[in-house]
Design an enzyme around this catalytic site. Structure first.
Site, PDB file in Angstrom:
ATOM      1  N   ASP A 100       7.481  39.869  36.569  1.00 48.52           N
ATOM      2  CA  ASP A 100       8.498  39.232  37.403  1.00 48.52           C
ATOM      3  C   ASP A 100       8.673  37.781  36.933  1.00 48.52           C
ATOM      4  O   ASP A 100       8.858  37.527  35.748  1.00 48.52           O
ATOM      5  CB  ASP A 100       8.089  39.345  38.882  1.00 48.52           C
ATOM      6  CG  ASP A 100       9.111  38.780  39.848  1.00 48.52           C
ATOM      7  OD1 ASP A 100      10.150  39.428  40.070  1.00 48.52           O
ATOM      8  OD2 ASP A 100       8.876  37.672  40.366  1.00 48.52           O
ATOM      9  N   HIS A 300       9.740  47.940  40.930  1.00 45.83           N
ATOM     10  CA  HIS A 300       9.490  46.590  40.427  1.00 45.83           C
ATOM     11  C   HIS A 300       8.018  46.210  40.402  1.00 45.83           C
ATOM     12  O   HIS A 300       7.574  45.499  39.504  1.00 45.83           O
ATOM     13  CB  HIS A 300      10.254  45.585  41.288  1.00 45.83           C
ATOM     14  CG  HIS A 300      10.134  44.173  40.798  1.00 45.83           C
ATOM     15  ND1 HIS A 300      10.605  43.777  39.561  1.00 45.83           N
ATOM     16  CD2 HIS A 300       9.581  43.058  41.359  1.00 45.83           C
ATOM     17  CE1 HIS A 300      10.374  42.485  39.392  1.00 45.83           C
ATOM     18  NE2 HIS A 300       9.741  42.033  40.461  1.00 45.83           N
TER      19      HIS A 300
END
Length: 325
Positions: A100, A300
């Protein structure tokens, strides 16, 4: 594994660490809204394999110091923190792994200091070269208008008080955030990163958002406790420095990452909606890209959703790359 604090030149950093002190150093960099404990499965596996695995709480997060000034959260500060950490650990070389926002930091660490960060592996967020046309938030606004899906969440985060919505109910904010980007969340309830008119990153998530299947109540409580203490101002300051980062990195325009690299992303990761186009050109910017993997069914939070596959990916990259000279 052990958690301890390390005094570096710039600040005191809390780290999760495992493995022999003389093992090859691997630094794992978390993203938003996460912590060093997000890498627990990888720290444990790497440590058991003989690497010295270190996952810090990054600047503004958890048990690490939290600078007050917004502009103390630039990409140069974040890369500098990693340089300081490696030096404080008594080393002059390290592998850097990011996820991320931490992927952006890791890519830039390898870009700016390839002498120190001699290999890089990132999850979820591909390398995105600096675009000379103008500040990123202006380009993001243009993208949002072009796709017609609403306002981009990063533009919303530019507001000086954006962190207050997260701090009003920390548990709800974290639950909504993890749910909105998880691979198990149904397509029509998962975020796209673009918020419908009149909504925010948090309010657009369903009111009945639940914890992802991989997230235990105990693990979730660790996040809630940490963010209740540290707040969200610092983490959102990372986003508020995006345009400043663009200005500060002009000297690296068109520079490529030359060290061995690898990338993994889940095929159900919402980041692919707005950054996926960069995946096709990664080889142009990372000429020594050793692996590029799309993990079916993953969202994610891939290192926590699918720890065994991510561990295998990292082990294979580290092993095939060979030990440094």
């Amino acid at each position: 594994m052990r958690t301890h604090r390390i005094k570096t030149d710039g600040l005191t950093q809390q780290v999760l660490e495992a493995g022999p002190e003389d093992g090859e150093l691997v630094v794992l960099v978390h993203g938003f809204p996460e912590l060093g404990i997000s890498w627990r499965a990888q720290v444990q596996a790497l440590g058991a394999a003989g690497y010295r695995a270190v996952a810090p709480d990054m600047r503004g997060y958890g048990g690490t110091d939290r600078p007050e000034a917004r502009d103390d959260h630039t990409i140069l500060h974040l890369v500098g923190d990693l340089v300081d950490l490696v030096r404080a650990l008594g080393r002059d070389r390290a592998v850097v792994v990011g996820h991320d926002w931490g992927a952006n930091v890791a890519w830039h660490a390898a870009l700016i200091r390839p002498d120190l960060f001699h290999a890089v592996a990132c999850l979820s967020v591909p390398f995105q070269p600096r675009i000379p046309k103008g500040p990123p938030t202006v380009l993001m606004q243009a993208l949002a208008r072009r796709v017609g899906l609403g306002e981009f969440y990063i533009n919303q985060f530019q507001a000086e008080d954006a962190h207050l919505e997260f701090e009003a109910d920390v548990a709800s904010a974290l639950r909504r955030g993890f749910y909105a980007y998880d691979g198990a969340t149904p397509d029509n309830r998962r975020s796209t990163g673009f918020q419908p008119e009149g909504t925010t990153f948090l309010s657009a998530a369903p009111d009945d958002a639940t914890l992802p299947p991989w997230m235990s109540e105990h693990h979730f409580a660790e996040y809630v406790e940490a963010f209740t203490v540290s707040g969200f101002r610092g983490p959102l300051d990372w986003y508020r420095c995006i345009d400043l980062n663009w200005s500060l990195t002009a000297a690296f325009q068109d520079r490529r990452i030359e060290v061995p690299a690898a990338f993994l992303v889940g095929d159900r990761d919402p980041v692919r909606v707005y950054a996926g186009q960069h995946e096709a050109r990664m080889k142009d910017w990372l000429p020594d890209l050793r692996a590029q993997v799309v993990l079916t069914g993953a969202g994610h939070w891939v290192q926590q959703e699918r720890p065994q596959e991510v561990n295998a990916f990292l082990m294979e990259f580290l092993s095939a790359r060979g030990r440094p000279d």
